[in-house]
Design a protein around this motif. Structure first.
Motif, PDB file in Angstrom:
ATOM      1  N   ILE A 157      23.741  37.565  36.087  1.00  0.00           N
ATOM      2  CA  ILE A 157      24.557  36.351  35.989  1.00  0.00           C
ATOM      3  C   ILE A 157      25.713  36.562  35.004  1.00  0.00           C
ATOM      4  CG2 ILE A 157      24.572  33.965  35.158  1.00  0.00           C
ATOM      5  CD1 ILE A 157      21.779  33.646  36.338  1.00  0.00           C
ATOM      6  N   ILE A 158      25.427  37.241  33.890  1.00  0.00           N
ATOM      7  CA  ILE A 158      26.461  37.489  32.882  1.00  0.00           C
ATOM      8  C   ILE A 158      27.555  38.405  33.422  1.00  0.00           C
ATOM      9  CG2 ILE A 158      26.928  38.585  30.654  1.00  0.00           C
ATOM     10  CD1 ILE A 158      24.099  37.655  29.826  1.00  0.00           C
ATOM     11  N   ILE A 159      27.158  39.533  34.027  1.00  0.00           N
ATOM     12  CA  ILE A 159      28.176  40.470  34.515  1.00  0.00           C
ATOM     13  C   ILE A 159      28.718  40.046  35.873  1.00  0.00           C
ATOM     14  CG2 ILE A 159      27.097  42.382  33.270  1.00  0.00           C
ATOM     15  CD1 ILE A 159      26.228  43.461  36.066  1.00  0.00           C
ATOM     16  N   GLY A 160      28.069  39.047  36.480  1.00  0.00           N
ATOM     17  CA  GLY A 160      28.515  38.577  37.782  1.00  0.00           C
ATOM     18  C   GLY A 160      29.270  37.266  37.708  1.00  0.00           C
ATOM     19  N   PRO A 161      28.727  36.210  38.272  1.00  0.00           N
ATOM     20  CA  PRO A 161      29.490  34.971  38.448  1.00  0.00           C
ATOM     21  C   PRO A 161      29.792  34.189  37.180  1.00  0.00           C
ATOM     22  CG  PRO A 161      27.204  34.667  39.153  1.00  0.00           C
ATOM     23  CD  PRO A 161      27.373  36.119  38.891  1.00  0.00           C
ATOM     24  N   ALA A 162      29.057  34.428  36.088  1.00  0.00           N
ATOM     25  CA  ALA A 162      29.267  33.606  34.898  1.00  0.00           C
ATOM     26  C   ALA A 162      30.446  34.064  34.043  1.00  0.00           C
ATOM     27  CB  ALA A 162      27.999  33.571  34.049  1.00  0.00           C
ATOM     28  N   PHE A 163      30.566  35.382  33.835  1.00  0.00           N
ATOM     29  CA  PHE A 163      31.580  35.845  32.896  1.00  0.00           C
ATOM     30  C   PHE A 163      32.429  37.016  33.407  1.00  0.00           C
ATOM     31  CE2 PHE A 163      28.157  34.199  30.004  1.00  0.00           C
ATOM     32  CZ  PHE A 163      28.833  33.047  29.627  1.00  0.00           C
ATOM     33  N   ALA A 164      31.794  38.184  33.548  1.00  0.00           N
ATOM     34  CA  ALA A 164      32.574  39.403  33.757  1.00  0.00           C
ATOM     35  C   ALA A 164      33.373  39.398  35.054  1.00  0.00           C
ATOM     36  CB  ALA A 164      31.644  40.623  33.718  1.00  0.00           C
ATOM     37  N   ALA A 165      32.752  39.012  36.165  1.00  0.00           N
ATOM     38  CA  ALA A 165      33.473  39.051  37.446  1.00  0.00           C
ATOM     39  C   ALA A 165      34.638  38.053  37.493  1.00  0.00           C
ATOM     40  CB  ALA A 165      32.497  38.817  38.601  1.00  0.00           C
ATOM     41  N   PRO A 166      34.443  36.775  37.109  1.00  0.00           N
ATOM     42  CA  PRO A 166      35.592  35.866  37.081  1.00  0.00           C
ATOM     43  C   PRO A 166      36.692  36.337  36.132  1.00  0.00           C
ATOM     44  CG  PRO A 166      33.551  34.624  36.966  1.00  0.00           C
ATOM     45  CD  PRO A 166      33.186  36.065  36.809  1.00  0.00           C
ATOM     46  N   ARG A 167      36.292  37.016  35.040  1.00  0.00           N
ATOM     47  CA  ARG A 167      37.287  37.517  34.080  1.00  0.00           C
ATOM     48  C   ARG A 167      38.221  38.533  34.722  1.00  0.00           C
ATOM     49  NH1 ARG A 167      35.078  40.278  28.677  1.00  0.00           N
ATOM     50  NH2 ARG A 167      34.828  42.052  30.077  1.00  0.00           N
ATOM     51  N   THR A 168      37.712  39.310  35.678  1.00  0.00           N
ATOM     52  CA  THR A 168      38.592  40.274  36.353  1.00  0.00           C
ATOM     53  C   THR A 168      39.713  39.552  37.092  1.00  0.00           C
ATOM     54  OG1 THR A 168      37.227  40.307  38.368  1.00  0.00           O
ATOM     55  CG2 THR A 168      36.699  41.933  36.666  1.00  0.00           C
ATOM     56  N   GLY A 169      39.376  38.443  37.750  1.00  0.00           N
ATOM     57  CA  GLY A 169      40.400  37.675  38.456  1.00  0.00           C
ATOM     58  C   GLY A 169      41.391  37.029  37.509  1.00  0.00           C
ATOM     59  N   LEU A 170      40.887  36.500  36.385  1.00  0.00           N
ATOM     60  CA  LEU A 170      41.754  35.858  35.403  1.00  0.00           C
ATOM     61  C   LEU A 170      42.731  36.838  34.773  1.00  0.00           C
ATOM     62  CD1 LEU A 170      39.370  33.404  33.524  1.00  0.00           C
ATOM     63  CD2 LEU A 170      41.592  32.835  34.471  1.00  0.00           C
ATOM     64  N   VAL A 171      42.231  38.005  34.366  1.00  0.00           N
ATOM     65  CA  VAL A 171      43.107  39.001  33.750  1.00  0.00           C
ATOM     66  C   VAL A 171      44.134  39.505  34.761  1.00  0.00           C
ATOM     67  CG1 VAL A 171      43.193  41.296  32.696  1.00  0.00           C
ATOM     68  CG2 VAL A 171      41.414  39.679  32.023  1.00  0.00           C
ATOM     69  N   ALA A 172      43.693  39.713  36.001  1.00  0.00           N
ATOM     70  CA  ALA A 172      44.630  40.154  37.042  1.00  0.00           C
ATOM     71  C   ALA A 172      45.751  39.134  37.225  1.00  0.00           C
ATOM     72  CB  ALA A 172      43.882  40.374  38.356  1.00  0.00           C
ATOM     73  N   TYR A 173      45.398  37.867  37.186  1.00  0.00           N
ATOM     74  CA  TYR A 173      46.417  36.813  37.339  1.00  0.00           C
ATOM     75  C   TYR A 173      47.352  36.766  36.131  1.00  0.00           C
ATOM     76  CZ  TYR A 173      48.498  32.157  37.440  1.00  0.00           C
ATOM     77  OH  TYR A 173      49.387  31.114  37.406  1.00  0.00           O
ATOM     78  N   GLU A 174      46.774  36.718  34.924  1.00  0.00           N
ATOM     79  CA  GLU A 174      47.565  36.557  33.715  1.00  0.00           C
ATOM     80  C   GLU A 174      48.531  37.725  33.494  1.00  0.00           C
ATOM     81  OE1 GLU A 174      47.738  34.152  31.493  1.00  0.00           O
ATOM     82  OE2 GLU A 174      46.180  32.820  32.282  1.00  0.00           O
ATOM     83  N   MET A 175      48.068  38.952  33.783  1.00  0.00           N
ATOM     84  CA  MET A 175      48.865  40.125  33.437  1.00  0.00           C
ATOM     85  C   MET A 175      49.643  40.718  34.608  1.00  0.00           C
ATOM     86  SD  MET A 175      46.236  42.102  30.871  1.00  0.00           S
ATOM     87  CE  MET A 175      47.431  43.423  30.610  1.00  0.00           C
ATOM     88  N   ALA A 176      49.151  40.532  35.831  1.00  0.00           N
ATOM     89  CA  ALA A 176      49.782  41.218  36.968  1.00  0.00           C
ATOM     90  C   ALA A 176      50.603  40.299  37.858  1.00  0.00           C
ATOM     91  CB  ALA A 176      48.701  41.908  37.809  1.00  0.00           C
ATOM     92  N   VAL A 177      50.263  39.020  37.891  1.00  0.00           N
ATOM     93  CA  VAL A 177      50.914  38.107  38.842  1.00  0.00           C
ATOM     94  C   VAL A 177      51.748  37.032  38.148  1.00  0.00           C
ATOM     95  CG1 VAL A 177      50.490  36.415  40.670  1.00  0.00           C
ATOM     96  CG2 VAL A 177      49.141  38.517  40.573  1.00  0.00           C
ATOM     97  N   LYS A 178      51.197  36.440  37.113  1.00  0.00           N
ATOM     98  CA  LYS A 178      51.867  35.318  36.443  1.00  0.00           C
ATOM     99  C   LYS A 178      53.290  35.641  35.975  1.00  0.00           C
ATOM    100  CE  LYS A 178      50.962  31.814  32.888  1.00  0.00           C
ATOM    101  NZ  LYS A 178      50.009  31.390  31.817  1.00  0.00           N
ATOM    102  N   PRO A 179      53.551  36.868  35.446  1.00  0.00           N
ATOM    103  CA  PRO A 179      54.922  37.167  35.008  1.00  0.00           C
ATOM    104  C   PRO A 179      55.970  37.070  36.125  1.00  0.00           C
ATOM    105  CG  PRO A 179      53.388  38.746  34.069  1.00  0.00           C
ATOM    106  CD  PRO A 179      52.623  37.954  35.080  1.00  0.00           C
ATOM    107  N   PHE A 180      55.544  37.164  37.384  1.00  0.00           N
ATOM    108  CA  PHE A 180      56.486  37.109  38.506  1.00  0.00           C
ATOM    109  C   PHE A 180      56.654  35.696  39.061  1.00  0.00           C
ATOM    110  CE2 PHE A 180      54.821  41.493  38.646  1.00  0.00           C
ATOM    111  CZ  PHE A 180      56.018  42.198  38.558  1.00  0.00           C
TER     112      PHE A 180
END
Length: 436
Positions: free
Chosen positions: A91-114
């Protein structure tokens, strides 16, 4: 004749393992740690490498030694306790923390600047698309080694190598004095910072997934499977160490151009812009998207594989459920997600470390069943004190505990319990073995 893997397959397996580990936390935490460490860069970096590279590698080897699965790792624990531990970690490395964090970081650093007017709607749309792509790859788990190990990861590693060479060839500033806890406790602070990658948890779970991938390649011999799993772990550890060293140095030489940056992601973005100009954001976006996507694929695959073994729902259905949950949780926000995850990490990371150590020490224990119960219970009890301290709960009455001030009150009691378990319990085991 026993089937063997070609060198290219072994490298692809190692690259796949590396890609599973190299995700959001691996990118955003080292630059900030490097900036704060400053002149204490070396001890801080070695502390971070201990928990972010050393422990995951040892975890992978422990999975191999235990026979390639969670049941082997926890065979001396009551089944319901072992299952509860696994569910919590997944749960920790999956749906609760680590996996959603990958999507958030991808958005904040790779997509949001554009995006000109980035807001909640754009985050929601991106989360849905990101985890839909991750779901597509996770569904094709039989082809994971080919799609990730042979295609996605080499592309990711090539871009990371370009960045690392540029950082060492053209640092963007001098290394300044250490700040905060890095002044007097550089190694310990780096050690604790490595918790945030969650890779020791991931190692225990990815180990099972990698074993499954190896067996799908036709390797049925247990000894060969163990060997290939260790090869994969060593390749992944070498790749992670390479990335961390370059990102730590990047952070340490960023104090002038990235002064006041809120987090490691911002430091990295500013630095890459300074190195490569307008092209820098494209390079950074490529790194972040590939790293976060491959990790999301691995996490969804590993969690789906385990949860499908516990329930009647198929792997494919669990993958859909987890992808949807991850997309929803990703909309919580990066800062909030990290703040929620850290107390949980302080509570459960020591238990995972203790479990790994017990795996290697098991053959010297007179009564493994007793030892596992006592050592893991002690590590959990004292790690809860560290977690409570981080959450702001007043536990100052316990400040006489060794290493309490460093947030590592669990270390010596756990070690003491492990030493004691080496010398007691033999008679109990013999009595249990005798017929009633």
């Amino acid at each position: 004749m026993n089937k063997t893997l070609k060198v290219t397959d072994i490298l692809a397996l190692g690259f796949m393992t590396f890609a599973f580990f190299l995700g959001a936390g691996n990118i955003i935490f080292p630059p900030q740690a490097g900036q704060l460490a400053g002149e204490s860069l070396i001890p801080a970096m070695f502390g971070f490498l201990s928990t972010a590279v050393g422990l995951p590698l040892i975890g992978i080897i422990a999975v191999a030694v235990a026979g390639g699965g969670w049941k082997g790792l926890t065979r001396d624990l009551p089944p319901h306790v072992a299952t509860l531990m696994a569910v919590l970690i997944f749960i920790i490395i999956g749906p609760a923390f680590a996996a959603p964090r990958t999507g958030l970081v991808a958005y904040e650093m790779a997509v949001k600047p554009f995006i000109t007017d980035a807001g909640q709607t754009s985050l929601t749309v991106f989360s849905v698309l990101f985890f839909a792509v991750a779901l597509f790859f996770a569904w094709s788990r039989g082809k994971l080694i080919d799609m990730i190990g042979k295609y996605l990861t080499p592309a990711l590693f090539a871009v990371l190598a370009i960045l690392a060479i540029a950082v060492f060839m053209n640092p963007q500033g001098d290394i300044l004095a250490a700040q905060g806890d890095y002044v007097d406790q550089a190694f310990v602070t780096g050690f604790l910072e490595g918790y945030n990658t969650m890779d020791t948890f991931a190692a225990l779970m990815f180990g099972m997934l990698i074993v499954d991938v190896i067996r799908q390649k036709g390797i049925t011999d247990d000894k060969a499977t163990c060997t290939y799993l260790i090869y994969a772990g060593v390749i992944a550890a070498a790749g992670l160490a390479f990335v961390y060293v370059s990102l730590f140095y990047l952070g340490a030489t960023s104090s002038v151009i990235a002064v006041g940056a809120e987090n490691g992601g911002a430091i990295l973005a500013i630095y890459v812009q300074a190195l490569f100009g307008p092209v820098g954001q494209i390079i950074l976006s490529t790194i972040v998207l590939l790293a976060c996507l491959t990790t999301a694929i691995g996490l969804i695959s590993a969690c789906s594989d385990y949860f499908s073994s516990l329930t009647k729902l198929s792997y494919e259905k669990w993958a859909v459920i987890l992808a949807v949950v991850c997309a929803v949780v990703a909309n919580v926000g990066l800062s909030q997600l990290i703040a929620l995850s850290i107390p949980v990490l302080f509570a459960l990371y020591p238990v995972a470390v203790a479990l790994v150590v017990l795996t290697f020490a098991r053959k010297w224990l007179p009564n493994p069943r007793l030892a596992y119960r006592v050592v893991l219970l002690v590590s959990l009890a004292f790690s809860l004190i560290d977690a409570a301290k981080f959450m702001g709960i007043d536990v100052s009455a316990l400040n006489m505990l060794p290493l309490f001030e460093y947030g590592m009150a669990w270390v010596l009691p756990t070690f003491a319990a492990m030493v004691l378990s080496r010398f007691i319990g033999g008679d109990i085991e013999q009595q249990e073995a005798q017929p009633a």
